[in-house]
Design a protein around this motif. Structure first.
Motif, short mmCIF file in Angstrom:
data_model
loop_
_atom_site.label_atom_id
_atom_site.label_comp_id
_atom_site.label_asym_id
_atom_site.label_seq_id
_atom_site.Cartn_x
_atom_site.Cartn_y
_atom_site.Cartn_z
N ALA A 103 0.79 -1.17 0.14
CA ALA A 103 -0.07 0.05 0.03
C ALA A 103 0.89 1.41 0.08
N GLY A 104 1.90 1.13 0.83
CA GLY A 104 2.74 2.41 0.90
C GLY A 104 3.57 2.84 -0.33
N VAL A 105 3.79 1.75 -1.09
CA VAL A 105 4.69 2.21 -2.30
C VAL A 105 3.59 2.89 -3.38
N LEU A 106 2.53 2.46 -3.28
CA LEU A 106 1.40 2.92 -4.26
C LEU A 106 1.14 4.30 -3.76
N ASP A 107 0.51 4.37 -2.36
CA ASP A 107 0.14 5.65 -1.95
C ASP A 107 1.28 6.87 -1.93
N SER A 108 2.46 6.30 -1.65
CA SER A 108 3.47 7.41 -1.98
C SER A 108 3.72 7.72 -3.23
N ALA A 109 3.57 6.97 -4.12
CA ALA A 109 3.82 7.05 -5.64
C ALA A 109 2.74 8.12 -6.11
N ARG A 110 1.60 7.79 -5.51
CA ARG A 110 0.10 8.66 -6.07
C ARG A 110 0.43 10.04 -5.57
N PHE A 111 1.12 10.20 -4.11
CA PHE A 111 1.17 11.59 -3.82
C PHE A 111 2.39 12.38 -4.61
N CYS A 112 3.47 11.41 -4.98
CA CYS A 112 4.56 12.04 -5.57
C CYS A 112 4.06 12.54 -6.94
N SER A 113 3.14 11.80 -7.49
CA SER A 113 2.70 12.23 -8.91
C SER A 113 2.02 13.41 -8.87
N LEU A 114 0.98 13.66 -7.88
CA LEU A 114 -0.09 14.56 -7.78
C LEU A 114 0.84 15.89 -7.54
N VAL A 115 1.82 15.98 -6.51
CA VAL A 115 2.61 16.98 -6.50
C VAL A 115 3.55 17.50 -7.76
N ALA A 116 3.64 16.60 -8.42
CA ALA A 116 4.33 16.81 -10.22
C ALA A 116 3.23 17.54 -10.90
N LEU A 117 1.98 17.41 -10.70
CA LEU A 117 1.07 18.31 -11.31
C LEU A 117 1.27 19.65 -11.09
N GLY A 119 3.59 21.36 -11.22
CA GLY A 119 4.45 21.94 -12.28
C GLY A 119 5.89 22.40 -11.47
N ILE A 120 6.04 22.01 -10.32
CA ILE A 120 7.31 22.28 -9.57
C ILE A 120 8.41 21.25 -9.76
N ALA A 121 8.05 20.11 -10.21
CA ALA A 121 9.22 19.03 -10.48
C ALA A 121 8.70 17.91 -11.25
N ARG A 122 9.49 17.13 -11.75
CA ARG A 122 9.25 15.94 -12.27
C ARG A 122 8.74 14.93 -11.05
N PRO A 123 7.86 13.91 -11.63
CA PRO A 123 7.32 13.03 -10.40
C PRO A 123 8.55 12.22 -9.74
N GLU A 124 9.57 11.90 -10.30
CA GLU A 124 10.55 11.13 -9.75
C GLU A 124 11.71 12.11 -8.97
N ALA A 145 8.80 15.31 3.29
CA ALA A 145 8.66 15.60 2.11
C ALA A 145 9.79 16.73 1.40
N LYS A 146 10.17 16.21 0.21
CA LYS A 146 11.10 17.18 -0.20
C LYS A 146 11.03 16.94 -1.86
N VAL A 147 11.52 18.10 -2.78
CA VAL A 147 11.64 18.16 -3.94
C VAL A 147 13.00 18.52 -4.39
N GLN A 148 14.20 17.59 -4.59
CA GLN A 148 15.26 17.52 -4.98
C GLN A 148 15.94 18.42 -3.94
N GLY A 149 15.79 17.84 -2.50
CA GLY A 149 16.49 18.31 -1.39
C GLY A 149 15.48 19.44 -0.53
N ARG A 150 14.78 20.08 -1.41
CA ARG A 150 14.14 21.39 -0.84
C ARG A 150 12.72 21.04 -0.20
N PRO A 151 12.47 21.35 0.97
CA PRO A 151 11.47 21.18 1.77
C PRO A 151 10.20 21.50 1.04
N LEU A 152 9.25 20.27 0.89
CA LEU A 152 7.92 20.65 0.13
C LEU A 152 7.02 21.69 0.59
#
Length: 266
Positions: A103-117, A119-124, A145-152
């Protein structure tokens, strides 16, 4: 479906045999088993609405796994996730390290993909982890939670970030509503496959998975999503992350709710 996938072998250039069977004896000798069988959600249903019917299915398959693949590691995908992971462990009698809920792998991926929407970063490039339950008590520690080391929390306004967390929490229901019949399958399949691949390789990368807590993070001894590392035999260790007090409290509340549902299942 197995035959259909096998037909793609010349196109995808693989030689791994794909076979289908309705006989549980086909599990004999399996090293890793992904348990997906169960009735899917329909629009308006919660995961817990599936408890009764899916408990019967999981119980029957668990008996087959115990008989034909007693040394296997089982990754449970069937909903409701925490209850079915618990049931699988009890019916197989396997050590807790060899029964893991996906569950956690899926839920983490869902959150990261939605953050990417946003426009601040690529999902990965988004680094976040989803703990707690696969449902209403999901806990996403925003302090980590971070984006390339920066706090989300410095990149997205608080109210907008809260909305993304809520959408991630309800993403399964959103997909069910859009499909109208059946539930999400592509991203759950990728998530389960990534877990098995990590175990096959002995990869110790930190992920989230539903495991027996054993008192970790001060929560009840129940099945709950926690940060773990895997190896070839399943769960290698539960990792300790520096959660904020409010995040620890949310995790403890999730554990309490899950423990109650598991006791009702019993």
């Amino acid at each position: 479906m197995a035959l259909d996938m096998w037909h793609s072998a010349p196109l995808r250039r693989f030689t791994t045999r794909i076979e289908g069977s309705t006989d549980l004896s086909a599990l004999e000798g399996a090293r890793y088993i992904v348990m997906t069988a169960g009735r899917p959600r329909q629009p308006g249903m919660s995961r817990t609405d599936l408890t009764g019917v899916n408990a019967e299915i999981v119980g029957n398959v668990a008996d087959g796994i115990r008989r034909y693949a007693p040394a296997s590691v089982v990754v449970v995908v069937t909903n409701p996730l925490e209850e079915m992971t618990h049931l699988m462990a009890k019916r197989t009698g396997f050590p807790s390290a060899r029964v893991i809920g996906m569950a956690g792998v899926l839920d983490s991926a869902r959150f990261c993909s939605l953050v990417a929407l946003e426009g601040i970063a690529r999902p990965e490039d988004v680094d976040a982890i989803a703990l707690g339950s696969h449902g209403a008590e999901m806990v996403i520690p925003l302090s980590l939670a971070k984006v390339q080391g920066r706090p989300l929390e410095q990149l997205i306004p608080k109210d907008r970030l809260a909305a993304i967390v809520e959408r991630a929490r309800d993403s399964g229901a959103e997909v069910v509503k859009l499909l109208q019949k059946g539930s999400a399958y592509f991203s759950p399949a990728e998530s389960a496959a990534s877990m098995v691949a990590a175990m096959v390789k002995g990869d110790s990368e930190l992920i989230a998975a539903c495991v027996q807590s054993g008192g970790a993070y001060g929560v009840d001894d129940t099945r709950i999503g926690l940060p773990v590392r895997l190896d070839t035999d399943g769960v290698k260790e539960i990792a300790e992350l520096p959660l904020r007090p409010d995040e620890r409290a949310a995790l403890a509340a999730a554990a309490g709710s899950i423990a109650k549902r598991i006791s009702e299942l019993a």
